[in-house]
Design an enzyme around this catalytic site. Structure first.
Site, PDB file in Angstrom:
ATOM      1  N   THR A 148      33.234 -28.229  98.640  1.00 54.33           N
ATOM      2  CA  THR A 148      33.720 -27.150  99.407  1.00 54.33           C
ATOM      3  C   THR A 148      33.623 -27.450 100.931  1.00 54.33           C
ATOM      4  O   THR A 148      34.386 -26.978 101.897  1.00 54.33           O
ATOM      5  CB  THR A 148      33.066 -25.703  99.074  1.00 54.33           C
ATOM      6  OG1 THR A 148      33.078 -25.563  97.532  1.00 54.33           O
ATOM      7  CG2 THR A 148      33.547 -24.760  99.710  1.00 54.33           C
ATOM      8  N   SER A 201      36.779 -28.167  91.077  1.00 60.53           N
ATOM      9  CA  SER A 201      36.496 -27.441  89.928  1.00 60.53           C
ATOM     10  C   SER A 201      37.567 -27.903  88.766  1.00 60.53           C
ATOM     11  O   SER A 201      37.407 -28.126  87.674  1.00 60.53           O
ATOM     12  CB  SER A 201      36.257 -26.185  89.971  1.00 60.53           C
ATOM     13  OG  SER A 201      34.948 -25.625  90.406  1.00 60.53           O
ATOM     14  N   LYS A 218      40.172 -18.507  86.985  1.00 56.01           N
ATOM     15  CA  LYS A 218      39.020 -19.528  87.517  1.00 56.01           C
ATOM     16  C   LYS A 218      38.466 -18.870  88.655  1.00 56.01           C
ATOM     17  O   LYS A 218      38.935 -18.495  89.709  1.00 56.01           O
ATOM     18  CB  LYS A 218      40.089 -20.724  87.834  1.00 56.01           C
ATOM     19  CG  LYS A 218      38.983 -21.774  88.512  1.00 56.01           C
ATOM     20  CD  LYS A 218      38.313 -22.947  87.365  1.00 56.01           C
ATOM     21  CE  LYS A 218      37.279 -23.492  87.535  1.00 56.01           C
ATOM     22  NZ  LYS A 218      35.938 -22.715  87.591  1.00 56.01           N
ATOM     23  N   GLY A 229      30.103 -22.088  90.046  1.00 59.89           N
ATOM     24  CA  GLY A 229      29.036 -21.507  91.114  1.00 59.89           C
ATOM     25  C   GLY A 229      29.453 -20.749  92.253  1.00 59.89           C
ATOM     26  O   GLY A 229      30.755 -20.696  92.488  1.00 59.89           O
ATOM     27  N   ASP A 230      28.731 -19.793  93.053  1.00 55.07           N
ATOM     28  CA  ASP A 230      28.854 -19.169  94.171  1.00 55.07           C
ATOM     29  C   ASP A 230      27.706 -18.911  94.884  1.00 55.07           C
ATOM     30  O   ASP A 230      26.757 -19.608  94.298  1.00 55.07           O
ATOM     31  CB  ASP A 230      29.921 -17.804  93.828  1.00 55.07           C
ATOM     32  CG  ASP A 230      30.427 -17.454  95.185  1.00 55.07           C
ATOM     33  OD1 ASP A 230      31.406 -17.713  95.683  1.00 55.07           O
ATOM     34  OD2 ASP A 230      29.861 -16.322  95.602  1.00 55.07           O
ATOM     35  N   LYS A 241      36.681 -13.863  88.934  1.00 51.89           N
ATOM     36  CA  LYS A 241      35.444 -13.932  89.706  1.00 51.89           C
ATOM     37  C   LYS A 241      34.365 -13.023  88.871  1.00 51.89           C
ATOM     38  O   LYS A 241      34.675 -12.291  88.067  1.00 51.89           O
ATOM     39  CB  LYS A 241      35.555 -13.190  91.171  1.00 51.89           C
ATOM     40  CG  LYS A 241      34.133 -13.654  91.942  1.00 51.89           C
ATOM     41  CD  LYS A 241      34.495 -15.141  92.581  1.00 51.89           C
ATOM     42  CE  LYS A 241      33.328 -15.779  93.441  1.00 51.89           C
ATOM     43  NZ  LYS A 241      33.729 -16.960  94.312  1.00 51.89           N
TER      44      LYS A 241
HETATM   45  P1  NDP Z   1      24.572 -20.353  98.669  1.00 56.78           P
HETATM   46  O1  NDP Z   1      23.739 -19.310  97.557  1.00 56.78           O
HETATM   47  O2  NDP Z   1      24.279 -21.755  98.314  1.00 56.78           O
HETATM   48  O3  NDP Z   1      24.189 -20.183 100.110  1.00 56.78           O
HETATM   49  C1  NDP Z   1      24.526 -19.169 100.559  1.00 56.78           C
HETATM   50  C2  NDP Z   1      24.058 -18.875 102.166  1.00 56.78           C
HETATM   51  O4  NDP Z   1      24.529 -17.890 102.737  1.00 56.78           O
HETATM   52  C3  NDP Z   1      22.466 -18.891 102.270  1.00 56.78           C
HETATM   53  O5  NDP Z   1      22.225 -19.629 103.527  1.00 56.78           O
HETATM   54  C4  NDP Z   1      22.227 -17.432 102.222  1.00 56.78           C
HETATM   55  O6  NDP Z   1      20.992 -17.170 103.077  1.00 56.78           O
HETATM   56  C5  NDP Z   1      23.389 -16.994 103.254  1.00 56.78           C
HETATM   57  N1  NDP Z   1      23.791 -15.603 102.688  1.00 56.78           N
HETATM   58  C6  NDP Z   1      24.085 -15.107 101.639  1.00 56.78           C
HETATM   59  N2  NDP Z   1      24.149 -13.802 101.486  1.00 56.78           N
HETATM   60  C7  NDP Z   1      24.047 -13.499 102.761  1.00 56.78           C
HETATM   61  C8  NDP Z   1      23.814 -12.155 103.422  1.00 56.78           C
HETATM   62  N3  NDP Z   1      24.184 -11.144 102.794  1.00 56.78           N
HETATM   63  N4  NDP Z   1      23.579 -12.130 104.571  1.00 56.78           N
HETATM   64  C9  NDP Z   1      23.106 -13.195 105.416  1.00 56.78           C
HETATM   65  N5  NDP Z   1      23.377 -14.641 104.696  1.00 56.78           N
HETATM   66  C10 NDP Z   1      23.563 -14.493 103.631  1.00 56.78           C
HETATM   67  O7  NDP Z   1      26.036 -20.282  98.501  1.00 56.78           O
HETATM   68  P2  NDP Z   1      27.407 -21.035  98.975  1.00 56.78           P
HETATM   69  O8  NDP Z   1      27.157 -22.067  99.916  1.00 56.78           O
HETATM   70  O9  NDP Z   1      27.839 -21.786  97.601  1.00 56.78           O
HETATM   71  O10 NDP Z   1      28.634 -19.944  99.190  1.00 56.78           O
HETATM   72  C11 NDP Z   1      28.599 -19.570 100.672  1.00 56.78           C
HETATM   73  C12 NDP Z   1      29.968 -19.045 100.839  1.00 56.78           C
HETATM   74  O11 NDP Z   1      30.841 -19.782 100.439  1.00 56.78           O
HETATM   75  C13 NDP Z   1      30.104 -17.626  99.899  1.00 56.78           C
HETATM   76  O12 NDP Z   1      31.128 -16.821 100.709  1.00 56.78           O
HETATM   77  C14 NDP Z   1      30.867 -18.094  98.824  1.00 56.78           C
HETATM   78  O13 NDP Z   1      31.919 -17.055  98.336  1.00 56.78           O
HETATM   79  C15 NDP Z   1      31.516 -19.071  99.353  1.00 56.78           C
HETATM   80  N6  NDP Z   1      32.358 -20.336  98.689  1.00 56.78           N
HETATM   81  C16 NDP Z   1      31.548 -20.925  97.882  1.00 56.78           C
HETATM   82  C17 NDP Z   1      32.158 -22.033  97.174  1.00 56.78           C
HETATM   83  C18 NDP Z   1      31.229 -23.134  96.324  1.00 56.78           C
HETATM   84  O14 NDP Z   1      31.827 -23.833  95.998  1.00 56.78           O
HETATM   85  N7  NDP Z   1      29.920 -22.898  96.331  1.00 56.78           N
HETATM   86  C19 NDP Z   1      33.468 -22.050  97.288  1.00 56.78           C
HETATM   87  C20 NDP Z   1      34.218 -21.574  98.100  1.00 56.78           C
HETATM   88  C21 NDP Z   1      33.670 -20.313  98.602  1.00 56.78           C
HETATM   89  P3  NDP Z   1      19.727 -16.851 102.016  1.00 56.78           P
HETATM   90  O15 NDP Z   1      19.306 -18.147 101.110  1.00 56.78           O
HETATM   91  O16 NDP Z   1      18.581 -16.271 103.077  1.00 56.78           O
HETATM   92  O17 NDP Z   1      20.426 -15.582 101.246  1.00 56.78           O
HETATM   93  O1  2IT Z   2      34.903 -18.917  95.988  1.00 56.07           O
HETATM   94  C1  2IT Z   2      35.260 -20.015  95.204  1.00 56.07           C
HETATM   95  O2  2IT Z   2      36.108 -20.773  95.587  1.00 56.07           O
HETATM   96  C2  2IT Z   2      34.107 -20.440  94.507  1.00 56.07           C
HETATM   97  N1  2IT Z   2      32.865 -20.000  94.680  1.00 56.07           N
HETATM   98  C3  2IT Z   2      34.409 -21.794  93.855  1.00 56.07           C
HETATM   99  C4  2IT Z   2      35.003 -21.325  92.208  1.00 56.07           C
HETATM  100  C5  2IT Z   2      35.263 -22.322  91.443  1.00 56.07           C
HETATM  101  O3  2IT Z   2      35.636 -22.081  90.272  1.00 56.07           O
HETATM  102  O4  2IT Z   2      34.823 -23.745  91.615  1.00 56.07           O
END
Ligand code: NDP
Ligand code: 2IT
Length: 444
Positions: free
Chosen positions: A209, A376, A90, A165-166, A126
Site C-alpha cells: 500500500t 492481495s 474483497k 488487513g486494515d 469490508k
Molecule cells: P495501522 O493500524 O497499521 O495504522 C494506523 C495508523 O493510523 C496508526 O498510526 C494509528 O495511530 C493511526 N490512526 C488510526 N486511527 C486513528 C484515529 N482515529 N485518529 C488518529 N490516528 C489514527 O493501519 P494501516 O496503516 O493499515 O491503515 C491506515 C489507513 O490506510 C486506513 O485508512 C486504512 O483503511 C487505509 N488502507 C490500508 C491498507 C492496508 O493494506 N493496510 C490498504 C489501503 C488503505 P494509533 O496507533 O495511535 O491508533
Molecule cells: O482499504 C484497503 O484497500 C485495504 N485495507 C486492503 C484490502 C485488501 O483486501 O487487501
C-alpha cells in the site's frame, strides 16, 4: 430533481446515523453525474444507482471473548458484502473502537471502485469490529480473532469473500484468523490475504500500500512535468501504510519530515528514520513518544499538526477525515504541490475541494492506496496456482498496476471534460467496469 440528487437524499434518509457513508456516496455520485446524465433513462429503469448504494449483504454478529484475568467481553463484528459484480467480495477487516456499521459501509463502498480500478477481478467488501487491540496481550488478540472467525467463517471463502488487513489488523491477527478458519472448515485455501510468507502470503504485500502510493504519486507528478526526486513530504500515521510510504519515498529521493499516531506527531528535520519507526511500531508496538530516544534532534508534539509543516507533498496515511479545511489552507499557503491519499477518505469534502481549487494535484485514496488490495489479488492468484512469485515479480506488477491506475484516472477525467480532476476520473474509471458488469448480469 436529478437522479443523482434523489439517490443522495434517499441514502441520507434511509441511513440517518451513518455520516461517513453519506460522505463517500456523495463524493462518488457527484463525480458520476456526467455518466449518469448521459444514461439516465436506462439507469433509472434498472434502478442502477439504488442497487449500487445498497450492500448485497450486511452481517453483524456477537464476538464474545475472555481476557487474561478471566473476564468475559463482548464486541460487535461486521462484514459488509457490498458488490460482487466483478469478482468475489474483497476488502480488509478494521479493528478499532470507533468501528460501526456506517464506517464499514463507507469503506466497503469505496472498495468497490478501488478494486475495479486495479483491473483485477475483485468485488467490494469490508468488515471489522469495535474491538480495541491496543494494550491487549497476544493471547487476548488470539481469543478475539478465534471468536470473530467462529462466526465469519461460514460467510467467506476463496471464491466468495476474501478479507485482509486494515487498521488494527496486521500479520499477527491474520495468522490467528487463518488458523481458526482452517480448524473450522478443514480447508487450506486462500481465504484471507496478508498471510505470513510460510503459509501462503505474498512477498511485497506488507509494503504494497505504501509503495503503491509512492508509485502513483511519482507518476502523477511525472504526467504534470514534475520530478519527485528532491521533494519534501509530510506523512500522517505510523502504521503499515505510513511506514512503507516513508520507506519508498526515501528510496525515490523524497525527504519525509513527519509522521503521527493518534496521540501526537513527530517532526524530524533530518528525515524520518524508518528503521527506528519500524522498531517502535512493528516490534515494540509502542507510542511515538519513543522516537526521540532514537533521534534526539527530532521534536514530538501532542495532538495534531502534521499539515502545518512546509512541504511539497502531503501524504495522509492514518484514517478518515484527518485532513480538514484549515489543514488544506495551511498546505496551500506553504506551497504544497500534491496530496495523495494513503488512507481511505482522509481528506474531508471541503478540504478536497479547496486543494483542487488551488491547483494542488490531488490523488484520491481509491486510486492512490489501491496497491494494497491489488497485491492481495496477486496473493490470491499465487494461492490458486500454488506458486510463490519473487519480490521483484510482485513489485514490478504492483508498479505496472499503479501506473495504469494513474493514467486511467487521468484519461477518464479528460474524456468527460474534467482534465486533471483525478477525483472525478478515478470515480468514473472505477464505476465504468462495475456498471457494465451489473447491467450485463441483469437485475440482481
Ligand atoms: P495501522 O493500524 O497499521 O495504522 C494506523 C495508523 O493510523 C496508526 O498510526 C494509528 O495511530 C493511526 N490512526 C488510526 N486511527 C486513528 C484515529 N482515529 N485518529 C488518529 N490516528 C489514527 O493501519 P494501516 O496503516 O493499515 O491503515 C491506515 C489507513 O490506510 C486506513 O485508512 C486504512 O483503511 C487505509 N488502507 C490500508 C491498507 C492496508 O493494506 N493496510 C490498504 C489501503 C488503505 P494509533 O496507533 O495511535 O491508533
Ligand atoms: O482499504 C484497503 O484497500 C485495504 N485495507 C486492503 C484490502 C485488501 O483486501 O487487501
Amino acid at each position: 430533481m436529478s437522479y443523482v440528487d434523489e439517490i443522495i437524499e434517499a441514502v441520507v434518509a434511509k441511513n440517518p446515523s451513518e455520516p461517513e457513508f453519506h460522505q463517500a456516496v456523495k463524493e462518488v455520485l457527484e463525480s458520476l453525474r456526467p455518466v449518469v446524465d448521459a444514461n439516465e433513462e436506462k439507469f433509472r429503469r434498472e434502478a442502477l444507482l439504488e442497487r449500487l448504494v445498497e450492500p448485497e449483504r450486511q452481517l453483524k454478529f456477537r464476538v464474545p471473548w475472555v481476557d487474561d484475568k478471566g473476564q468475559a467481553h463482548v464486541n460487535t463484528g461486521y462484514r459488509v458484502q457490498f458488490n460482487s459484480a466483478i469478482g468475489p467480495y474483497k476488502g480488509g477487516l478494521r479493528l478499532h473502537p470507533s468501528v460501526n456499521l456506517g464506517i464499514i459501509k463507507f469503506l466497503g463502498f469505496e472498495q468497490i471502485f478501488k478494486n475495479s480500478l486495479t483491473g483485477l477481478p475483485i468485488g467490494g467488501g469490508k468488515g471489522g469490529s469495535d474491538f480495541d487491540p491496543k494494550g491487549k496481550s497476544d493471547r487476548e488478540i488470539m481469543a478475539f480473532c478465534q471468536s470473530f472467525m467462529t462466526e465469519l467463517y461460514r460467510h467467506i471463502g476463496e471464491n466468495t469473500d476474501v478479507p485482509a488487513g486494515d487498521i488494527g489488523t496486521g500479520a499477527r491477527e491474520i495468522g490467528y484468523l487463518y488458523g481458526q478458519y482452517k480448524r473450522l472448515t478443514g480447508r487450506y485455501e486462500g481465504v484471507l490475504t496478508g498471510k505470513g510468507l510460510s503459509y501462503g502470503g505474498s512477498l511485497a504485500r506488507t509494503e504494497a500500500t505504501g509503495y503503491g502510493l509512492l508509485y502513483l504519486t511519482k507518476e502523477m507528478l511525472k504526467m504534470n512535468g514534475i520530478d519527485i526526486a528532491g521533494k519534501t513530504a509530510a506523512v500522517s500515521g505510523s502504521g503499515n501504510v505510513a511506514i512503507y510510504a516513508i520507506e519508498k519515498a526515501q528510496q525515490l529521493g523524497v525527504k519525509v519530515l513527519t509522521c503521527s499516531d493518534s496521540n501526537g506527531w513527530v517532526y524530524d528535520p533530518e528525515g524520518i528514520d524508518v528503521a527506528a519507526l519500524k522498531e517502535i511500531k512493528e516490534v515494540k508496538r509502542a507510542r511515538l513518544t519513543e522516537y526521540k530516544n532514537y533521534r534526539p534532534n527530532s521534536e514530538y508534539h501532542e495532538g495534531r499538526g502534521v499539515w502545518s509543516v512546509k512541504v511539497d507533498l502531503g501524504l495522509p496515511c492514518a484514517t478518515q477525515n484527518e485532513l480538514l479545511l484549515e489543514d488544506a489552507k495551511q498546505l496551500v499557503e506553504n506551497g504544497c504541490i500534491a496530496v495523495a491519499e494513503g488512507a481511505n477518505m482522509p481528506t474531508t469534502l471541503e478540504a478536497t475541494e479547496y486543494l483542487q481549487q488551488h491547483g494542488i494535484l490531488f490523488a484520491p485514496g481509491k486510486a492512490a492506496n489501491a496497491g494494497g488490495v491489488a497485491t492481495s489479488a496477486l496473493e490470491m492468484s499465487q494461492n490458486s496456482e500454488r506458486l510463490s512469485w519473487t519480490f521483484e515479480e510482485v513489485d514490478a506488477k504492483l508498479q505496472g498496476i499503479m501506473v495504469n491506475i494513474c493514467h486511467n484516472m487521468a484519461d477518464a477525467a479528460e474524456r468527460y471534460g474534467y482534465a486533471k480532476n483525478y477525483v472525478v476520473g478515478a470515480n468514473i474509471a472505477g464505476f465504468e467496469k462495475v456498471v457494465n458488469a451489473m447491467l450485463a448480469q441483469g437485475i440482481c
